[in-house]
Design a protein around this motif. Structure first.
Motif, PDB file in Angstrom:
ATOM      1  N   MET A 132      -4.229   0.587  -6.772  1.00 57.06           N
ATOM      2  CA  MET A 132      -3.452   1.602  -7.481  1.00 57.06           C
ATOM      3  C   MET A 132      -2.128   1.792  -6.761  1.00 57.06           C
ATOM      4  O   MET A 132      -2.095   2.288  -5.634  1.00 57.06           O
TER       5      MET A 132
ATOM      6  N   GLU B 225       0.863  -1.198   0.000  1.00 56.88           N
ATOM      7  CA  GLU B 225       0.000   0.000   0.000  1.00 56.88           C
ATOM      8  C   GLU B 225       0.893   1.239   0.000  1.00 56.88           C
ATOM      9  O   GLU B 225       1.771   1.374   0.857  1.00 56.88           O
ATOM     10  N   ASP B 226       0.701   2.106  -1.002  1.00 59.75           N
ATOM     11  CA  ASP B 226       1.587   3.271  -1.119  1.00 59.75           C
ATOM     12  C   ASP B 226       1.179   4.428  -0.210  1.00 59.75           C
ATOM     13  O   ASP B 226       1.959   5.356  -0.004  1.00 59.75           O
ATOM     14  N   GLU B 227      -0.041   4.387   0.321  1.00 53.27           N
ATOM     15  CA  GLU B 227      -0.409   5.439   1.271  1.00 53.27           C
ATOM     16  C   GLU B 227       0.134   5.035   2.647  1.00 53.27           C
ATOM     17  O   GLU B 227      -0.418   4.164   3.313  1.00 53.27           O
TER      18      GLU B 227
ATOM     19  N   LYS C 115     -11.870   1.510   0.210  1.00 54.24           N
ATOM     20  CA  LYS C 115     -11.386   2.481   1.205  1.00 54.24           C
ATOM     21  C   LYS C 115     -12.339   3.672   1.246  1.00 54.24           C
ATOM     22  O   LYS C 115     -12.852   4.046   0.195  1.00 54.24           O
TER      23      LYS C 115
ATOM     24  N   ASP D  65      -3.087  -3.090  -2.323  1.00 52.63           N
ATOM     25  CA  ASP D  65      -3.775  -1.923  -2.870  1.00 52.63           C
ATOM     26  C   ASP D  65      -3.852  -2.070  -4.385  1.00 52.63           C
ATOM     27  O   ASP D  65      -2.991  -2.678  -5.008  1.00 52.63           O
TER      28      ASP D  65
END
Ligand code: CA
Length: 224
Positions: free
Chosen positions: A53, A7-9, A101, A51
């Motif tokens: 994206m 997950e990039d966040e 989300k 995730d």
């Protein structure tokens, strides 16, 4: 229990990590798709939170590559927006479940537990719950050793419920997972199919009721 989070966040990734560690999970976190694929292929995990994206490589492509390599680790895919085609695409490429989300951590936890509990298809195609037995390879259902005839849609619905046994699933989740994207299905149709299933599965001569209604939420199969 070992979990990989891709997950990039950072904020979301780290809060999931923290929550899972409190539940005694062992957690690895990576923040881009390339590392995600790398970790998922080189280490063994019980489940992957992926995730959709991502920088480097998108979640759908990662799922595709893992399944190509015959890596069948259960995948829970996170989607940023609640668009139906996003969800369906995620499932079509081999993800086992999806969540939109933002979500509540308790829901994530429940879904991860359900995924890990799900039997590996290659090991055993028979799922049992109480005296109900479902052979997903032979499309055969028995309860108390009596064969129960189901339509293919009823069968799909039952398999979806038992793969999430003891977890509440919403009508929306049922529609998205049991029916095709282009089908015109209303939540009312789910009620109708649940009723049919109950008449066949939860016949009092065969055993105690297994399908329960969580009023306002959805349904679950399992212990009350
Ligand atoms: Ca993202």
């Amino acid at each position: 229990m070992k979990v990989l989070i891709v997950e990039d966040e950072h904020k979301i990734a780290n809060s999931i990590k923290k929550g899972l560690e409190q539940e005694k999970y062992i957690v690895d976190v990576v923040y881009n798709g390339i590392e995600g694929l790398d970790f998922a292929t080189s280490e063994t995990y019980d489940v992957i939170v992926l995730d959709r994206m991502l920088p480097g490589m998108e979640g759908v492509e990662i799922t595709h590559k893992l399944r190509e390599k015959q890596i069948h680790t259960p995948i829970l895919m996170l989607t940023a927006k609640g668009q139906l085609d996003d969800k369906v695409e995620g499932l079509d490429t081999g993800a086992d479940d999806y969540m939109t989300k933002p979500f509540a951590f308790s829901e994530l936890l429940a879904r991860l537990r359900a995924l890990v509990r799900r039997p590996q298809q290659t090991v055993d195609s028979v799922i049992t719950i109480d005296n109900l037995s479902i052979d997903t390879a032979r499309f055969e259902v028995t309860r108390n050793n009596k064969i129960i005839q189901l339509t293919s849609k009823e069968f799909s619905l039952l398999v979806y419920l038992v793969r999430h046994q003891n977890t509440i699933v919403t009508k929306e989740q049922i529609v998205n997972n049991v029916w095709n994207y282009d089908a015109n299905v209303l939540p009312n149709s789910v009620e109708v199919y649940i009723k049919h299933l109950r008449n066949k599965i939860d016949d009092s001569k065969l055993g105690k009721p297994l399908i329960h209604t969580a009023r306002g939420f959805g349904y679950k199969i399992g212990e009350k």
